[in-house]
Design an enzyme around this catalytic site. Structure first.
Site, mmCIF file in Angstrom:
data_model
loop_
_atom_site.group_PDB
_atom_site.id
_atom_site.type_symbol
_atom_site.label_atom_id
_atom_site.label_comp_id
_atom_site.label_asym_id
_atom_site.label_seq_id
_atom_site.Cartn_x
_atom_site.Cartn_y
_atom_site.Cartn_z
ATOM 1 N N SER A 1 0.875 3.500 5.447
ATOM 2 C CA SER A 1 1.907 2.513 5.119
ATOM 3 C C SER A 1 3.316 3.051 5.330
ATOM 4 C CB SER A 1 1.755 2.045 3.668
ATOM 5 O OG SER A 1 1.869 3.137 2.771
ATOM 6 N N HIS B 1 6.304 5.607 -1.697
ATOM 7 C CA HIS B 1 6.871 5.115 -0.431
ATOM 8 C C HIS B 1 8.362 5.440 -0.351
ATOM 9 C CE1 HIS B 1 3.272 2.591 -1.235
ATOM 10 N NE2 HIS B 1 3.059 2.839 0.046
ATOM 11 N N ASP C 1 9.222 3.920 -4.963
ATOM 12 C CA ASP C 1 8.285 3.652 -6.053
ATOM 13 C C ASP C 1 7.503 4.897 -6.464
ATOM 14 O OD1 ASP C 1 6.683 4.025 -3.878
ATOM 15 O OD2 ASP C 1 5.749 2.040 -3.904
#
Length: 238
Positions: free
Chosen positions: A18, A192, A189
C-alpha cells in the site's frame, strides 16, 4: 504509406504494497518521481495494498511481464505487511527467512526478464509508530499487530539481502530514526506515510535514481523546435 515508428517510453516500475499503491496520491513519493521524469520516462505503479512478498512473488509475472519498453529502474518495497505479528495477523505475516528468500526470488524473476542488477533498488519498510498504529487497530476491532522492533528485523533482512545480491537499498527504517529524531512526523497513522514521509522517500530515492535516469533524452521535440510549416519533418523523425 510509410510506417510511423512508435515511440517507446522507458519505464520505472514501482513494486510494493500500500505504501507504493498510494504513492501517486497528492504529494505522494511516486507522483514526485513521475513529475521529475515527465517526457523522459513512464513511472508505473504496481503497488498492491495489503500484499506481502509471498503473494507478490506469485503475481509478479502477471503484473510485470516481459516488455519491449526499456526499464530504467525497478523499486522493490515490501516488508510492512510481512512483518505483521504471526499471532495477531497470521494472514499477512511472512516468516523472516522466507521474506529474505522471497526478495531474492523477486530479484531472480526481474533478472530473468532482462532487468539488470544495477537497475534494481530494494526499499526497507519504514519504522512503525506503535501508539498511533494501535489506535488504528483498535478502531478495526483488533489488537496491535505490528511492532517497530520487528519491522526493524525485516528492514535489516532487506538490507542484508540487497548486499548479498549486489543491488542498492534504501534503508528507510534506519534513516527515519537517525540521531533519535521523532519519526512519527513521517507517518500518517503509524504505518503509512504522511506528506513529510512521502517527501522524505522521494528525496532519498531520487539520490539513487538520478544517475540511472541522467542519460534519458527528452521525448519528442520541444514545441519551440517544431517547424510550423512542416511539423511532420520535426515530429516524425527519429
Amino acid at each position: 504509406m510509410s510506417t510511423i515508428k512508435r515511440v517507446i517510453w522507458p519505464q520505472i516500475i514501482l513494486l510494493g504494497d500500500s505504501i507504493t499503491q498510494f504513492a501517486f496520491q497528492a504529494n505522494g513519493w511516486g507522483s514526485e518521481i513521475s513529475h521529475k521524469l515527465a517526457r523522459k520516462c513512464d513511472v508505473v505503479n504496481r503497488g498492491l495494498s495489503g500484499y506481502n512478498t509471498r503473494w507478490a512473488k506469485i503475481v509478479l509475472p502477471r503484473i510485470v511481464p516481459i516488455s519491449d519498453a526499456p526499464v530504467a529502474a525497478v523499486t522493490v518495497f515490501f516488508g510492512a505487511n510481512d512483518c505483521a505479528l504471526e499471532d495477531k495477523n497470521p494472514a499477512q505475516h511472512v516468516p523472516l527467512q522466507e521474506f529474505t528468500e522471497n526478495l531474492k526470488d523477486i530479484l531472480k524473476y526481474l533478472l530473468s526478464i532482462g532487468v539488470s542488477k544495477d537497475k534494481i533498488i530494494f526499499i526497507t519498510p519504514p519504522p512503525l509508530q506503535e501508539t498511533a498504529w494501535e489506535k488504528e487497530c483498535l478502531l478495526k476491532g483488533s489488537a496491535l499487530n505490528r511492532l517497530n522492533s520487528v519491522a526493524g528485523q525485516y528492514a535489516q533482512a532487506c538490507v542484508q539481502a540487497a548486499g548479498q545480491s549486489g543491488v542498492d537499498v534504501l534503508d528507510l527504517w534506519t534513516l527515519m530514526q537517525k540521531d533519535g529524531q521523532d519519526f512519527s512526523v513521517y507517518l500518517s497513522d503509524g504505518l503509512h506515510l504522511s506528506d513529510k514521509g512521502n517527501q522524505f522517500v522521494a528525496e532519498h530515492l531520487w539520490t539513487l535514481l538520478e544517475r540511472r535516469v541522467a542519460d534519458l533524452p527528452f521525448i519528442l521535440p520541444y514545441w519551440g523546435d517544431v517547424d510550423p510549416k512542416c511539423p511532420e519533418s520535426s515530429l516524425l523523425c527519429d
